[in-house]
Each structure stands twice: as C-alpha cells, then as structure tokens.
Motif scaffolding. Structure first.
Motif, PDB file in Angstrom:
ATOM      1  N   UNK A 217       0.821  -1.211   0.000  1.00  0.00           N
ATOM      2  CA  UNK A 217       0.000   0.000   0.000  1.00  0.00           C
ATOM      3  C   UNK A 217       0.861   1.270   0.000  1.00  0.00           C
ATOM      4  N   UNK A 218       2.108   1.138  -0.444  1.00  0.00           N
ATOM      5  CA  UNK A 218       2.927   2.316  -0.712  1.00  0.00           C
ATOM      6  C   UNK A 218       3.852   2.743   0.395  1.00  0.00           C
ATOM      7  N   UNK A 219       3.935   1.974   1.475  1.00  0.00           N
ATOM      8  CA  UNK A 219       4.843   2.327   2.560  1.00  0.00           C
ATOM      9  C   UNK A 219       6.270   1.924   2.244  1.00  0.00           C
ATOM     10  N   UNK A 220       7.224   2.608   2.851  1.00  0.00           N
ATOM     11  CA  UNK A 220       8.626   2.304   2.609  1.00  0.00           C
ATOM     12  C   UNK A 220       9.194   1.364   3.649  1.00  0.00           C
ATOM     13  N   UNK A 221       9.997   0.400   3.211  1.00  0.00           N
ATOM     14  CA  UNK A 221      10.633  -0.539   4.135  1.00  0.00           C
ATOM     15  C   UNK A 221      12.128  -0.682   3.867  1.00  0.00           C
ATOM     16  N   UNK A 222      12.635   0.022   2.877  1.00  0.00           N
ATOM     17  CA  UNK A 222      14.047  -0.100   2.519  1.00  0.00           C
ATOM     18  C   UNK A 222      14.792   1.174   2.896  1.00  0.00           C
ATOM     19  N   UNK A 223      15.923   0.985   3.544  1.00  0.00           N
ATOM     20  CA  UNK A 223      16.744   2.108   3.985  1.00  0.00           C
ATOM     21  C   UNK A 223      17.664   2.553   2.850  1.00  0.00           C
ATOM     22  N   UNK A 224      17.619   3.833   2.536  1.00  0.00           N
ATOM     23  CA  UNK A 224      18.515   4.385   1.518  1.00  0.00           C
ATOM     24  C   UNK A 224      19.853   4.710   2.154  1.00  0.00           C
ATOM     25  N   UNK A 255      13.237   8.413   9.605  1.00  0.00           N
ATOM     26  CA  UNK A 255      12.631   7.751  10.759  1.00  0.00           C
ATOM     27  C   UNK A 255      12.676   6.251  10.498  1.00  0.00           C
ATOM     28  N   UNK A 256      13.229   5.500  11.438  1.00  0.00           N
ATOM     29  CA  UNK A 256      13.341   4.050  11.277  1.00  0.00           C
ATOM     30  C   UNK A 256      12.506   3.386  12.366  1.00  0.00           C
ATOM     31  N   UNK A 257      11.518   2.615  11.959  1.00  0.00           N
ATOM     32  CA  UNK A 257      10.576   2.000  12.895  1.00  0.00           C
ATOM     33  C   UNK A 257      10.597   0.483  12.761  1.00  0.00           C
ATOM     34  N   UNK A 258      10.731  -0.195  13.888  1.00  0.00           N
ATOM     35  CA  UNK A 258      10.794  -1.651  13.904  1.00  0.00           C
ATOM     36  C   UNK A 258       9.502  -2.285  13.407  1.00  0.00           C
ATOM     37  N   UNK A 259       8.375  -1.664  13.725  1.00  0.00           N
ATOM     38  CA  UNK A 259       7.081  -2.218  13.322  1.00  0.00           C
ATOM     39  C   UNK A 259       6.342  -1.199  12.470  1.00  0.00           C
ATOM     40  N   UNK A 260       5.350  -0.514  13.089  1.00  0.00           N
ATOM     41  CA  UNK A 260       4.577   0.505  12.384  1.00  0.00           C
ATOM     42  C   UNK A 260       4.432   1.713  13.283  1.00  0.00           C
ATOM     43  N   UNK A 261       3.932   2.792  12.740  1.00  0.00           N
ATOM     44  CA  UNK A 261       3.883   4.039  13.496  1.00  0.00           C
ATOM     45  C   UNK A 261       2.867   3.983  14.625  1.00  0.00           C
ATOM     46  N   UNK A 262       3.109   4.797  15.629  1.00  0.00           N
ATOM     47  CA  UNK A 262       2.145   4.946  16.716  1.00  0.00           C
ATOM     48  C   UNK A 262       2.640   4.536  18.075  1.00  0.00           C
ATOM     49  N   UNK A 263       3.503   3.509  18.124  1.00  0.00           N
ATOM     50  CA  UNK A 263       3.972   3.028  19.409  1.00  0.00           C
ATOM     51  C   UNK A 263       2.824   2.522  20.265  1.00  0.00           C
ATOM     52  N   UNK A 264       2.965   2.621  21.597  1.00  0.00           N
ATOM     53  CA  UNK A 264       1.902   2.187  22.492  1.00  0.00           C
ATOM     54  C   UNK A 264       0.650   3.036  22.293  1.00  0.00           C
ATOM     55  N   UNK A 265       0.821   4.325  22.004  1.00  0.00           N
ATOM     56  CA  UNK A 265      -0.331   5.206  21.794  1.00  0.00           C
ATOM     57  C   UNK A 265      -1.162   4.746  20.604  1.00  0.00           C
ATOM     58  N   UNK A 266      -0.497   4.212  19.572  1.00  0.00           N
ATOM     59  CA  UNK A 266      -1.217   3.758  18.387  1.00  0.00           C
ATOM     60  C   UNK A 266      -2.161   2.616  18.658  1.00  0.00           C
ATOM     61  N   UNK A 301      10.313   7.930   5.961  1.00  0.00           N
ATOM     62  CA  UNK A 301       9.854   7.046   7.029  1.00  0.00           C
ATOM     63  C   UNK A 301       9.971   5.602   6.558  1.00  0.00           C
ATOM     64  N   UNK A 302      10.752   4.817   7.291  1.00  0.00           N
ATOM     65  CA  UNK A 302      11.026   3.430   6.930  1.00  0.00           C
ATOM     66  C   UNK A 302      10.430   2.514   7.990  1.00  0.00           C
ATOM     67  N   UNK A 303       9.504   1.654   7.576  1.00  0.00           N
ATOM     68  CA  UNK A 303       8.832   0.744   8.492  1.00  0.00           C
ATOM     69  C   UNK A 303       9.452  -0.652   8.425  1.00  0.00           C
TER      70      UNK A 303
END
Length: 559
Positions: A217-224, A255-266, A301-303
């Motif tokens: 769905x268009x999210x980025x997962x590769x680090x440049x 921004x490098x995220x191990x999972x997806x955005x939001x953290x515990x708040x998400x 933003x890299x997920x």
C-alpha cells in the motif's frame, strides 16, 4: 437506498429551525434531516425507523427537555440504533457543571455540541468529524485488502493488528467460510499456504510478511544508504513529533521503525486527554495523521526495519539495521518507547496470538463479539481496554494484583468501569496458569490472600502489566539505569557510568545522552512522563536542542 438520517430533538422550535437550516446547508445533499420537539414522539419515530432498518447516522438531543434529559433520551435511543452517533446539545455556561463530561465518561453519549453555535467554526467541523467516525464504523466501502486465513492464529492476529494500526481498510475471511473458499478459488490458491492477502486490484500476496503488506500500500521498508542530518529511531509520539519538526525545519530526516507508526499510543482505542481533541482521538488516527504530516514535510519514514547497532565516531554516527544496510547521520534521536512486560507463564506464552495478547489489541475487539475476555492490569491502558472491549463482548474480567484501582487508574476510568455492567473487577489475584487446545480456553487465577485457586473460562487474555524499554542493544552506546531507561541531561552527570562516558567540557543538553549527538525522547528516557502529550513535547524539544548541538559542532570543546 435512501440516504442516512440526521435526527434533531429539542423543545425549542427556534433551536430546531436554526439547527436544521444550518445542517441542511452543508450536509443536506448526503443526509436526510428530521426534527422533533416532543421526546416521546421522537422515540416513537426511532422505534419505527428501527423496524424499517433505516440508517441513522447522528442523533442530536437537547439536554433540557420536558420530562426527560437529553442524556436519558440518548440512552434509550442507543438501544434502538446502537450504531448511531449520539450528540448532546448543551448551553455554554462555565459556571455550571457540563453534563457532557460524565455522560461521555460513562459511554452514554459520543460527543457534545454547544449552543449558540457558529456554523463555520463550531458546527460544521464538528459534524464532519462525527459523520466521518460514523462512516468509518460501517462495513462496506473501499477495501485495500481482503485477507483469507485462520481466525485464531498468531500470524492472523499480527496482520489484522498491522492493518488496523496503519489505518488500512480490509476484511478478514476464515479459510473455511464460504467467502474465504470463494476468494481462494478466484485467486488460484489451494489454501495450503495461508494467509493470503488480495489487494484491491487483484494482486495476491501469499504468506506475506509485514514488509510485503506495507510495500503493497505504498509504505517504505528499505533504507537508503545516504547521509542524513537526523536519524530518528522509533515512530511513536516522540519520534513522529521529532520528525515533523525536524523535516519542517529543513533537516534531512529519516525515521526508522521496527514495526509501524504509533507506538503504544497507536494501540489505544481512544486518547481522551490529548490537548486540542475535544472528544478524544483514536490512537491509530493520531499515528496516521502525524505520520502523514511528517511525510508531507519531507521525512523519509522506513517501516518494518529494526535498528541493531549505532556506532559513533566524534560527530558522525552510523546506524545499522537488521538487513545489514547502514546510514550515516550527524545526530540521532532514540524514541523507541517501551514494550509490555511478559507474564512468563509457559502455557500462556505458547498461546500468544491465539488467545493471548500483549497490549490492547483493538483489532481483536469485533472478533471477540459475544465472547468472554480477561484483561490483566490496573493502569489507564487496562481500564481503557476494558471499556472498549465491553462494547463488543458479553463479559470482561479485569484481573488486578493489588487491592485497589485508585493508585494506578484515573478516576474517570474507575467510574466508567463501575457503571459498565459487563465489566467485572477481581482484586488481589494473580494468574498462575492457562489452558487450551491450540487456542486459549481458560485461565487459572489465585487469590493472593486466601491462596484459593479458580479457573475462569475465557476466549482471550490481554496482558497489560507494565512496560520496559528494551534497550539492551544500546549497552555500549549510552548510559542507562538498571531497568534500561536512558539517562539524559543532568542525570548523565549524576550517574557514574554516564559521567565516565561523557567526553565534553560542557554538560549534556537536557535530552542528550552520555554520547554527544545522541538524544533520547519519550518513554524510553529515564524520568520521562508517560503521557502522549509529554512524548510529543519531548520530540519537538529534541529538535530545538539539535539546533544548539549543530551550532557547536564546528568548534567542539574537548575535556
């Protein structure tokens, strides 16, 4: 199909006339708008519409009516049309208690409107928000994915949770349902490799990883592999806030995220104490909006990428992720938040994802419709989860080790729990076991005082027993306390390890760690305030401090 209905009830004809006129002007093309001055006649209409299966989007009731309050009217209306959003119309009077506050706390209304109103400022934005919430709660409409797979399965849970938290519309079908079998046939799959995800354009993902779904769905997962000004590790409230301010001020930001955005708040069903959101904001909605905002300002933003190493050489920092790629950055902001503590009971750990969950899994609420669930914990997150699940399940049992909720839970949540008939609170107990054949069927608890053992049948267990920062990978990078929280600012100098590490003559900046140029913000930081607004504030402050840090880079003072 007829258009949905907006129903207005007030004893004041002038209010009804003005409200109908203003609402019709903006929303009349998409909704039918009806009015009624007599609350008894209004209830009769709602009963008739229920028998005719009419779609009621909003019910707006004046608080001051003859013979019944607006709150009591909306309680009765909810029984007839449980999907309709309930809005209480109140007078603006700061000298009196607002009846909307306890009503929203107890789940008796969804929102409130104030009279007199200003259409362009107070009415139209509010109604647009209410109607959007109603539309999003309905089934149907555009689906990004149709997922086919087992319902009670660890991977199935992960996928549902991912899509819900990323704000992606989807529908999940069991592989043995009629719809599931039909989708398997249409996609040319025999069901031997599940789950499958069918994109809206027909593209089929077989046993997709999180990265596969995000990319679809268009999210980025590769680090440049490039040089950045600021690398932010973690996309919770602190990380996303830092990304918004960093990118908006012209810094090259990743921004490098191990999972997806939001953290515990998400994962929170509703954040009610975040300034500026009168009626609260859903955790996934907050994460989605802030993530989009950061992206629009130019943040990369890299997920689905885990940072495994940070190496520092003076003012240059190298960040390495699990797939081996590396980036170079002038500064780092660590905003990895915290993770839920584990129960450590083997019988329950083996059922994670098939009835046992850590944190509030909002994605599972509708799947638990009519079932009994247990929640372990005594904090606000546990209370919010109990209230949320009570809307769908037949029974929610809150399991608490202590003898009271008052030490760890907000008063409004305690009141809401007491007033919700299908929430049962068990104080002074601990979980000692669980059982189930492939899925959770029961948990065993023990009274801490009497040692009495009891088995509770349940479909799901949600453990919310505190959090830990998970910073072992930073042991050789920054100074931490015994629990793993990162020392910053003055705490660095007051800690022997931090004082030994610090190389500069100046003291660390307030959010700077024991390594110059590496900052920490949000829940991962020692002495942080565990609130969403505080984490957002720290993220913005970190960027301000980075301005100061960068201004000093050209002339560092070494001890």
């Amino acid at each position: 199909m007829d258009k949905p209905i907006i129903f207005l009830i007030s004893h004041e004809q002038s209010v009804l006339k003005a409200l109908q006129r203003d609402i019709h002007k903006r929303f009349g093309n998409d909704y039918r708008i009806f009015c009624e001055a007599n609350p008894n006649f209004a209830l009769a209409k709602l009963e008739m519409w229920a028998s005719q299966h009419e779609l009621i989007a909003l019910i707006i009731a004046d608080q001051e009516m003859a013979g019944i309050t607006g709150v009591d009217f909306l309680i009765q209306a909810h029984k007839l049309h449980p999907a309709a959003k309930r809005i209480l119309l109140v007078e603006r009077d700061y000298t009196k208690a607002n009846p909307s506050v306890p009503a929203m706390m107890l789940g008796q209304i969804d929102y409130h409107l104030v009279k007199p109103w200003f259409p362009e400022q107070g009415l139209y934005p509010a109604l647009s928000e209410f109607l959007t919430a109603w539309e999003s709660s309905r089934e149907g409409g555009f689906l990004m994915f149709k997922i086919v797979g087992p319902m009670l399965n660890a991977r199935a849970h992960e996928i549902r949770d991912l899509l819900i938290r990323m704000h992606i519309p989807y529908k999940y079908y069991s592989e043995d349902s009629d719809e599931g079998r039909s989708l398997l046939d249409e996609s040319g799959q025999d069901g031997s490799r599940l789950p499958i995800a069918i994109r809206h354009d027909g593209r089929v993902l077989v046993e997709p990883s999180n990265a596969n779904i995000i990319e679809a769905f268009g999210g980025g997962t590769q680090l440049s592999e490039k040089v950045y000004d600021i690398a932010i590790i973690g996309a919770g409230p602190a990380g996303l806030s830092a990304a918004v301010y960093s990118a908006s001020e012209g810094f090259e930001t990743v921004v490098i995220e191990k999972q997806i955005s939001g953290g515990q708040a998400g994962a929170s069903s509703l954040i009610r104490n975040f300034p500026g959101f009168t009626w609260g904001i859903g955790g996934h909605d907050f994460a989605y909006r802030t993530c989009e905002q950061a992206w629009l300002f130019g943040a990369n933003i890299v997920f689905s990428q885990e940072v495994t190493e940070i190496r520092s050489n003076g003012s240059v920092h190298t960040v390495r992720v699990a797939d081996g790629r590396e980036i170079t950055t002038k500064a780092v902001v660590i905003a990895t938040g915290v993770s839920w503590r584990r129960l450590g009971i083997p019988s329950l750990e083996s059922l994670i994802g098939t009835g046992v969950f850590y944190g509030a899994a909002g994605s599972e609420a509708q799947a638990m419709r009519g079932q009994s669930v247990c929640i372990v914990g005594a904090g606000n997150s546990a209370g919010q989860a109990a209230s949320y699940f009570a809307k769908y399940t037949s029974s929610v049992t809150l399991l608490v080790r202590g003898d009271s909720l008052t030490k760890s839970m907000s008063d409004y949540l305690i009141t809401e729990i007491k007033e919700t008939p299908n929430i049962h609170v068990r104080l002074g107990v601990k979980i000692i076991d669980g059982e189930g054949d492939g899925k959770l069927e029961a948990v065993t608890i023990q009274d801490r005082a009497t040692k009495k053992i009891e088995e509770i049948p349940t479909t799901a267990l949600f453990a919310m027993i505190g959090a830990e920062p998970k910073t072992d990978w930073l042991a050789n990078v920054v100074a931490r306390n015994r629990q793993g929280y990162i020392f910053t600012g003055q705490d660095v100098m007051e800690n022997k390890e931090g004082l030994h590490r610090w190389p500069l003559r100046r003291s660390p900046l307030s959010l700077e760690t024991s390594t110059p140029g590496i900052f920490a913000a949000g829940d991962v930081r020692y002495r942080s305030v565990k609130r969403v607004a505080s984490a957002v504030g720290e993220g913005s402050i970190a960027v301000q401090l980075l301005h100061q840090y960068f201004s000093e880079l050209s002339n560092p003072v070494i001890a």
